[in-house]
Design an enzyme around this catalytic site. Structure first.
Site, PDB file in Angstrom:
ATOM      1  N   GLU A 105     -15.325  -0.903 -32.975  1.00 21.95           N
ATOM      2  CA  GLU A 105     -14.969  -1.582 -32.581  1.00 21.95           C
ATOM      3  C   GLU A 105     -14.775  -2.929 -32.968  1.00 21.95           C
ATOM      4  O   GLU A 105     -13.843  -4.220 -32.316  1.00 21.95           O
ATOM      5  CB  GLU A 105     -14.441  -1.285 -31.220  1.00 21.95           C
ATOM      6  CG  GLU A 105     -16.555  -2.031 -31.001  1.00 21.95           C
ATOM      7  CD  GLU A 105     -16.396  -1.758 -29.256  1.00 21.95           C
ATOM      8  OE1 GLU A 105     -15.294  -1.837 -28.232  1.00 21.95           O
ATOM      9  OE2 GLU A 105     -18.086  -2.005 -28.788  1.00 21.95           O
ATOM     10  N   HIS A 122       0.627  -1.113   0.167  1.00 17.34           N
ATOM     11  CA  HIS A 122      -0.034   0.235  -0.242  1.00 17.34           C
ATOM     12  C   HIS A 122       1.018   0.811   0.244  1.00 17.34           C
ATOM     13  O   HIS A 122       0.343   1.923  -0.969  1.00 17.34           O
ATOM     14  CB  HIS A 122      -0.691  -0.041   1.417  1.00 17.34           C
ATOM     15  CG  HIS A 122      -2.232  -1.084   1.215  1.00 17.34           C
ATOM     16  ND1 HIS A 122      -2.593  -1.520   2.076  1.00 17.34           N
ATOM     17  CD2 HIS A 122      -2.799  -1.634   0.162  1.00 17.34           C
ATOM     18  CE1 HIS A 122      -3.971  -2.312   1.372  1.00 17.34           C
ATOM     19  NE2 HIS A 122      -4.050  -2.289   0.302  1.00 17.34           N
ATOM     20  N   CYS A 157     -11.594   6.292 -28.563  1.00 18.65           N
ATOM     21  CA  CYS A 157     -10.926   6.179 -26.873  1.00 18.65           C
ATOM     22  C   CYS A 157     -10.666   5.051 -26.027  1.00 18.65           C
ATOM     23  O   CYS A 157     -11.042   4.076 -25.412  1.00 18.65           O
ATOM     24  CB  CYS A 157     -12.639   6.389 -26.329  1.00 18.65           C
ATOM     25  SG  CYS A 157     -13.775   4.505 -26.989  1.00 18.65           S
ATOM     26  N   ASP A 210     -10.781  -3.181 -28.673  1.00 21.96           N
ATOM     27  CA  ASP A 210     -12.110  -4.263 -29.168  1.00 21.96           C
ATOM     28  C   ASP A 210     -11.486  -4.692 -30.499  1.00 21.96           C
ATOM     29  O   ASP A 210     -11.239  -5.350 -31.213  1.00 21.96           O
ATOM     30  CB  ASP A 210     -13.080  -4.483 -28.907  1.00 21.96           C
ATOM     31  CG  ASP A 210     -13.874  -4.724 -27.133  1.00 21.96           C
ATOM     32  OD1 ASP A 210     -13.442  -5.605 -27.255  1.00 21.96           O
ATOM     33  OD2 ASP A 210     -14.241  -3.833 -26.809  1.00 21.96           O
TER      34      ASP A 210
END
Ligand code: PEP
Ligand code: MG
Length: 647
Positions: A538, A297, A609, A562
Site C-alpha cells: 500500500e 431509520h 483487499c 492507501d
C-alpha cells in the site's frame, strides 16, 4: 476539572450512531462530563441533548471533565471525537436521494406517471395498499394529587417500553442495523435529561402523560428544526418513544404493523423504526411514506431487508389512505397510485427481473468462482469484528481476506489483552475453517487513533507514525498481539498480514519478534501453530521493492485504498482531491501490475483487499494480472462471484 478544546473529526458529525456510541463511552466514566460546541453546552451522557447540539465534522468542541477518572475520560472521549470512523453509519446507496425533487413529479391523478419522492431503498414493488395511519393521541390533562406516585407511574411506563423494545431486539437476532436502531430508541427512552424534564414537569403539577407529551413534542420539534439531515431524522425516534410512553401511561395499545398482509405495500404518513421493527419484513412488498428521508431509520432498515421504499412522497394523506393498489420504484423514487394496466405490467416485469437477478445471485452463495479460462479466485470478506461473521457466511464468503484488528482496539477504554485477542482470532478462524482467514496486525495512527497510545500531534498523520511503524516501537502493545496470533494459528487456517510496509527491514523485525514470542511460549507450555506471513502493498516504496519483499513473505495483499492515496498523493479523506483519488487511474493500475509481476516471479500468491476489490470494472484486470483472492465487504461478494464466473 480538566478541559480540552479540539476539532471534531467524526465523519458527518455527531449524528445518531456516533452520538449513541459517544454517550455509551461517556457513561462508562464516573466523572461529570460536559461538551460545549457552537456556544451551547450539554451533558455528554445525554444522547438527546448531545444530538441537539448539532456537532458537525470540523466543528470546534470543548470537553470539560470533573471527577476521579477525569484523565481517562478526557483521553478516551477526545480520541473518539477525533476519529473520523468513530460512528460509521450505513449511508444511502441511492445517489442524490436526499434531494429528489418535484422535478420528476407527474400528474397526481394519473396512475401511469410516477409521483416523486425520495429514493430511500432500491427495488420495485407493487401490491394492495396497507394504510397505516395511527390516530393522533389526544391527551386530556388530569389532576395529580401525589406527584411522587405519578413519577413512579412514569418510570414504570418507561421501563415497560424499554423492555418491549429489547424484546424486539431479540427478534431481530443478528441483524446489526436493526439492533443498532433499537438501541438508539432505548437510549432515547432512558435518556436522563429527557426524564429529568418530564419529572420536573410532573412535580410542577402536570400528569405524567401530558408531561411526556409536551416535553417529547418540544424535543421532537427541536430535532426537526436542525440543519443536519441525520439529526433531523432523529425527530422520528423522539416522536416514537414519546408516543409509546404516553400509550403505556394511558393504557392504550397502538395500531401495529404486525398485521400487514403478505405482499402489501405499506402507505403511511410516517413509519417509525419502532413500527417497522414489529412487522414481519418478509411480508412487505414496499413502503411509501409522505415523510422521512434517505437517512431515516426506516430507510436504513428497508435497505437492510431489501424492501423497496420511497419516502417524502408528495401525495396527500387522503389519496394514499384511499388507494387500493400502489406501485413504487425505490431506485428512482417514484410512486404509482392505483396504476393503470400498462404501468402494472411494467412494474410486474421489473419485479420479476429483479427477483430473477436476486435468485441468480443467491445461487452464488456456495459457488467457488472459476473464470472461463479455468482460474479459481477466492472471494473473501473484509471484517472488523466477530459480529460481522454471520452476514459474511450468509453472503458466501470464502474466508476472510482482511480482518482489521484495530477495531478491537478502538472505542475501548483499555487495550485488549493477549487472552482476549487469542479468543477473538481463534473464533474467527474456526468460523471460516477450512477457508483461510487473513488477520492484519494493528494498523492504527493516520485516521485511526486508539485509547491507550499517546499519538503526538503530526502535521501529516498519513505519512506518520502508523501501522507497523508504531507497532515496532511499542512491543508492549505489539507482542501480545503476535503471541495471540501464534496461539490462534493452532486452528490451522490463520494467515498474518503486516500493514504499511515500506522497507524490508520491517518484515525482518516482525519475524524476529515472532521468534521471540515463540521462545516465550515454548517454556510456558502454551500451544502455538504455524502460518503464512504476508505484507500489505500500500506504499509506493513497497511497490518498488516488491521483488525483494516477495522473497521475504508468503503472500502480498494490495491495499488499494492507501496505495491510491500514496501513488496519487491525494488524501483518501479529502473530497477536494477525490477526482485524483481513483484506483482505476493508470498510475495506480501500473503499480498493481508491477506488484503482481513480482509476486508471480517469486511464485507467491497475491490478493486485493482495498475497496477496489469489489469493483466489477476491475475484476478482469485483477484476474489477468494474477490476483487469486479478492476481499471485500460481504454485500459485494455474490455480485463479484458472478462477475468472475462471467470472465
Ligand atoms: C487499504 O489501504 O486498501 C486497506 C485495505 O487498508 P485500510 O483501508 O484499513 O487502510
Ligand atoms: Mg491501508
Amino acid at each position: 476539572m480538566m478541559e480540552r478544546t479540539f476539532a471534531v473529526r467524526v465523519r458527518d458529525g455527531l449524528h445518531a450512531r456516533p452520538a449513541t456510541q459517544f454517550v455509551k463511552l461517556a457513561k462508562s466514566f464516573a466523572s461529570e462530563i460536559t461538551i460545549t460546541c457552537n456556544g451551547q453546552a450539554a451533558s455528554a451522557k445525554s444522547a438527546v441533548k448531545l444530538m441537539l447540539l448539532g456537532i458537525k465534522e470540523d466543528d470546534e468542541a470543548t470537553l470539560r471533565v470533573e471527577g476521579e477518572d477525569a484523565p481517562d475520560a478526557l483521553s478516551a472521549l477526545s480520541t473518539f471525537l477525533q476519529n473520523p470512523a468513530a460512528g460509521d453509519i450505513a449511508l444511502p446507496k441511492t445517489g442524490g436521494a436526499a434531494n429528489a425533487s418535484a422535478a420528476k413529479a407527474g400528474p397526481e391523478d394519473d396512475g401511469s406517471h410516477g409521483i416523486a419522492g425520495i429514493a430511500a431503498s432500491e427495488g420495485t414493488g407493487y401490491g394492495p395498499s396497507f394504510a397505516f395511519f395511527p390516530p393522533v393521541l389526544k391527551i386530556e390533562p388530569q389532576a395529580v394529587s401525589d406527584a411522587e406516585a405519578e413519577i413512579s407511574r412514569y418510570r414504570d411506563a418507561v421501563s415497560g417500553v424499554t423492555t418491549a423494545f429489547a424484546r424486539n431486539k431479540e427478534r431481530a437476532g443478528t441483524e446489526s442495523d436493526t439492533n443498532a436502531i433499537i438501541d438508539a430508541l432505548i437510549d432515547v427512552a432512558q435518556d436522563t435529561e429527557f426524564a429529568d424534564e418530564i419529572e420536573a414537569a410532573i412535580r410542577g403539577g402536570q400528569d405524567a402523560a401530558s408531561a411526556t407529551m409536551s416535553v417529547g413534542t418540544r424535543l421532537t420539534e427541536s430535532f426537526e428544526a436542525m440543519d443536519d439531515p441525520y439529526i433531523r431524522a432523529r425527530g422520528e425516534d423522539m416522536r416514537s418513544v414519546t408516543r409509546q410512553i404516553v400509550l403505556a401511561l394511558i393504557g392504550q395499545a397502538d395500531v401495529s404493523l404486525a398485521d400487514v398482509e403478505s405482499g402489501s405495500v405499506i402507505v403511511a404518513d410516517e413509519i417509525t423504526a419502532w413500527d417497522l421493527a414489529r412487522a414481519n419484513m418478509a411480508d412487505i412488498a414496499g413502503i411509501v411514506c409522505r415523510k422521512g428521508a434517505a437517512t431515516s431509520h426506516v430507510a436504513i432498515m428497508a435497505r437492510a431487508h431489501g424492501i423497496p421504499a420511497v419516502l417524502g412522497a408528495s401525495i396527500s394523506a387522503e389519496r394514499l389512505a384511499g388507494s387500493k393498489t400502489v406501485g413504487l420504484d425505490g431506485a428512482a423514487g417514484q410512486v404509482f397510485i392505483d396504476p393503470d394496466a400498462a404501468t402494472r405490467a411494467r412494474l410486474n416485469d421489473a419485479i420479476a427481473r429483479e427477483a430473477a437477478e436476486k435468485k441468480a445471485l443467491e445461487a452464488y452463495r456456495t459457488v467457488e468462482p472459476v473464470t472461463s479460462a479455468g482460474i479459481r479466485v477466492e472471494v473473501a470478506a473484509n471484517l472488523g469484528s466477530l459480529a460481522e461473521i454471520p452476514a459474511a457466511l450468509e453472503a458466501g464468503a470464502m474466508g476472510v481476506g482482511l480482518f482489521r484488528t484495530e477495531f478491537l482496539f478502538m472505542e475501548r477504554k483499555t487495550l485488549p489483552t493477549e487472552d482476549e485477542q487469542a479468543e477473538v482470532y481463534t473464533r474467527l478462524a474456526e468460523a471460516f475453517a477450512p477457508y483461510p482467514v487473513v488477520i492484519r496486525t494493528l494498523d492504527i495512527g493516520g485516521d485511526k487513533p486508539i485509547t491507550g497510545v499517546d499519538f503526538e500531534h503530526e502535521d501529516n498523520p498519513f505519512l506518520g507514525w502508523r501501522g507497523i511503524r508504531m507497532c515496532l516501537e511499542r512491543p508492549d502493545i505489539f507482542k501480545p498481539q503476535l503471541r495471540a496470533l501464534l496461539r490462534a494459528s493452532v486452528v490451522g487456517n490463520v494467515k498474518v498480514l503486516i500493514p504499511m510496509i515500506a522497507d524490508g527491514s520491517e518484515v525482518r523485525e516482525v519475524r524476529r519478534l515472532f521468534e521471540e514470542c515463540r521462545d516465550e511460549l515454548r517454556p510456558e507450555g502454551t500451544a502455538f501453530g504455524t502460518f503464512e506471513l504476508g505484507v500489505m502493498i500500500e506504499t509506493p516504496a513497497a511497490v518498488f521493492l516488491a521483488a525483494e519483499l516477495a522473497q521475504q513473505v508468503d503472500f502480498f495483499s494490495i491495499g488499494t485504498n492507501d496505495l491510491t492515496q500514496y501513488v496519487m498523493a491525494a488524501d483518501r479523506l479529502n473530497p477536494k482531491v477525490a477526482s485524483l483519488n481513483r484506483a482505476e487511474h493508470p498510475a495506480v493500475l501500473r503499480a498493481i501490475s508491477a506488484t503482481c509481476k513480482a509476486a508471480k516471479a517469486a511464485n507467491i500468491w497475491i490478493g486485493v483487499c482495498g475497496e477496489a476489490a469489489a469493483r466489477q470494472d476491475l475484476t478482469g484486470f485483477f484476474i489477468e494480472n494474477g490476483v487469486t483472492e479478492l476481499s471485500m465487504s460481504s454485500t459485494s461478494i455474490p455480485r463479484t462471484k458472478q462477475a468472475i464466473t462471467r470472465f
